[in-house]
Design a protein around this motif. Structure first.
Motif, short mmCIF file in Angstrom:
data_model
loop_
_atom_site.label_atom_id
_atom_site.label_comp_id
_atom_site.label_asym_id
_atom_site.label_seq_id
_atom_site.Cartn_x
_atom_site.Cartn_y
_atom_site.Cartn_z
N HIS A 135 57.94 -72.79 14.97
CA HIS A 135 57.41 -72.89 13.61
C HIS A 135 56.21 -73.83 13.61
O HIS A 135 56.21 -74.86 14.29
CB HIS A 135 58.47 -73.43 12.66
N ASN A 136 55.20 -73.49 12.82
CA ASN A 136 53.98 -74.28 12.80
C ASN A 136 54.01 -75.32 11.68
O ASN A 136 53.98 -74.97 10.50
CB ASN A 136 52.78 -73.35 12.60
N PRO A 137 54.06 -76.61 12.01
CA PRO A 137 54.12 -77.65 10.98
C PRO A 137 52.83 -77.80 10.19
O PRO A 137 52.79 -78.54 9.20
CB PRO A 137 54.43 -78.92 11.76
N TYR A 179 48.38 -68.47 17.66
CA TYR A 179 48.97 -68.61 16.32
C TYR A 179 49.30 -67.22 15.77
O TYR A 179 48.57 -66.25 16.00
CB TYR A 179 48.02 -69.36 15.39
N ARG A 180 50.41 -67.16 15.03
CA ARG A 180 50.95 -65.85 14.60
C ARG A 180 51.42 -65.91 13.15
O ARG A 180 51.74 -66.97 12.63
CB ARG A 180 52.11 -65.43 15.50
N PHE A 213 44.64 -57.42 11.50
CA PHE A 213 43.53 -58.32 11.82
C PHE A 213 44.01 -59.62 12.47
O PHE A 213 43.19 -60.45 12.88
CB PHE A 213 42.73 -58.66 10.56
N GLU A 214 45.32 -59.81 12.59
CA GLU A 214 45.83 -61.08 13.10
C GLU A 214 45.44 -61.33 14.55
O GLU A 214 45.34 -62.49 14.97
CB GLU A 214 47.35 -61.15 12.93
N LYS A 215 45.17 -60.28 15.30
CA LYS A 215 44.77 -60.48 16.69
C LYS A 215 43.46 -61.25 16.80
O LYS A 215 43.15 -61.82 17.85
CB LYS A 215 44.66 -59.14 17.41
N TYR A 216 42.69 -61.26 15.70
CA TYR A 216 41.44 -62.01 15.70
C TYR A 216 41.64 -63.46 15.23
O TYR A 216 40.69 -64.24 15.24
CB TYR A 216 40.42 -61.33 14.80
N GLY A 269 48.75 -70.21 11.18
CA GLY A 269 49.79 -69.18 11.10
C GLY A 269 51.15 -69.80 10.87
O GLY A 269 51.37 -70.99 11.12
N ALA A 270 52.08 -69.01 10.39
CA ALA A 270 53.42 -69.52 10.11
C ALA A 270 54.13 -69.95 11.39
O ALA A 270 54.95 -70.88 11.37
CB ALA A 270 54.25 -68.46 9.39
N GLN A 271 53.82 -69.28 12.49
CA GLN A 271 54.42 -69.62 13.77
C GLN A 271 53.33 -69.63 14.83
O GLN A 271 52.19 -69.23 14.58
CB GLN A 271 55.53 -68.63 14.13
N TYR A 272 53.68 -70.09 16.02
CA TYR A 272 52.76 -70.01 17.14
C TYR A 272 53.53 -69.71 18.41
O TYR A 272 54.75 -69.92 18.49
CB TYR A 272 51.94 -71.29 17.30
N ALA A 273 52.81 -69.19 19.39
CA ALA A 273 53.40 -68.91 20.69
C ALA A 273 52.67 -69.74 21.75
O ALA A 273 51.46 -69.90 21.71
CB ALA A 273 53.28 -67.44 21.03
N ILE A 274 53.44 -70.28 22.67
CA ILE A 274 52.92 -70.96 23.85
C ILE A 274 53.20 -70.07 25.05
O ILE A 274 54.34 -69.67 25.29
CB ILE A 274 53.62 -72.32 24.06
N TYR A 275 52.16 -69.73 25.80
CA TYR A 275 52.32 -68.99 27.05
C TYR A 275 52.02 -69.98 28.19
O TYR A 275 50.88 -70.45 28.33
CB TYR A 275 51.37 -67.81 27.12
#
Length: 231
Positions: free
Chosen positions: A153-155, A197-198, A211-214, A221-227
């Motif tokens: 979750h993105n604070p 960010y997602r 359009f979120e891929k941009y 974003g409400a959430q984010y991903a770490i790779y």
């Protein structure tokens, strides 16, 4: 949140989750599927084949059916400190994954066991002081060309913060910024770490999600991903 707390919420997790995300206009299945769909899409784009997957902090198994849908050839292992949650997962999705309890210290797998591991909104439940150690454990179980994907979750998103603050099973949670978690992954020995960010639009504006891929570099974003990659 410790094992006892997770156990206490195992049977009612989905109902509590659904209530707390109601403002988004989506159900828990939407949030579970989009993450797995994201990972499967990433693997396809880079030409990678993840055959052995680890779901760290799998809980009641919300990711299981979506792994079967989007990565049908992969073998999935679900691990969690809550044996009760794993039993619920096994009852919901018998035979679709291996369900393995974890003592919170050392993952019960040999080195280089998995091509990819993922943790879906798990680390904000774990004390920050434990993050490096657990990330090192996850890295140990990954093959040298393996990757770890962490969704959180993105604070920096106020609606996300409100949802977490209102959620019973997040009462002891501590949200983590993407930059902080990226640095922790680097401290744990991962060589390369990316942030994406997602989820920028609620269901009412779902048509805009194409359009979120941009927007993956926009930190709201409400959430984010770490790779995170071992090499």
């Amino acid at each position: 949140m410790d094992k006892a707390e997770f156990d206490s919420f195992a049977d009612e997790y989905r109902a509590l989750h659904a209530r707390n995300i109601a403002a988004s206009g989506e159900n828990p299945e939407f949030f579970a599927e989009y993450k797995i769909r994201d990972i499967a899409g990433h693997l396809e784009r880079v030409g990678a084949h993840a055959r052995q997957l680890l779901d760290f902090g799998a809980g009641v198994g919300n990711s299981v059916p979506w792994v079967r849908k989007h990565m049908p050839d992969a073998s999935l292992t679900c691990v969690d400190v809550s044996e009760k949650s794993l039993q619920v997962a096994s009852d919901r999705f018998p035979g679709l994954a291996n369900y393995v309890p974890f003592d919170g210290e050392r993952l019960p797998f040999t080195d280089d066991s998995f091509d990819l591991a993922f943790a879906m909104c798990v680390f904000h439940h774990i004390p920050f002081s434990e993050h490096v150690r657990l990330l090192q454990e996850l890295a140990r179980t990954l093959r040298h060309d393996g990757a770890l994907v962490i969704y959180e979750h993105n604070p920096l998103n106020p609606l996300t913060v409100k949802a977490v603050n209102d959620c019973e099973f997040d009462v002891n949670a501590k949200l983590i910024t993407a930059r902080q978690l990226r640095q922790t992954c680097l401290d744990a020995g991962f060589r390369r770490v990316e942030i994406r960010y997602r989820i920028f639009f609620p269901h009412a504006l779902a048509a805009l999600r194409r359009f979120e891929k941009y927007l993956i570099g926009v930190p709201f974003g409400a959430q984010y991903a770490i790779y995170a990659y071992r090499q």
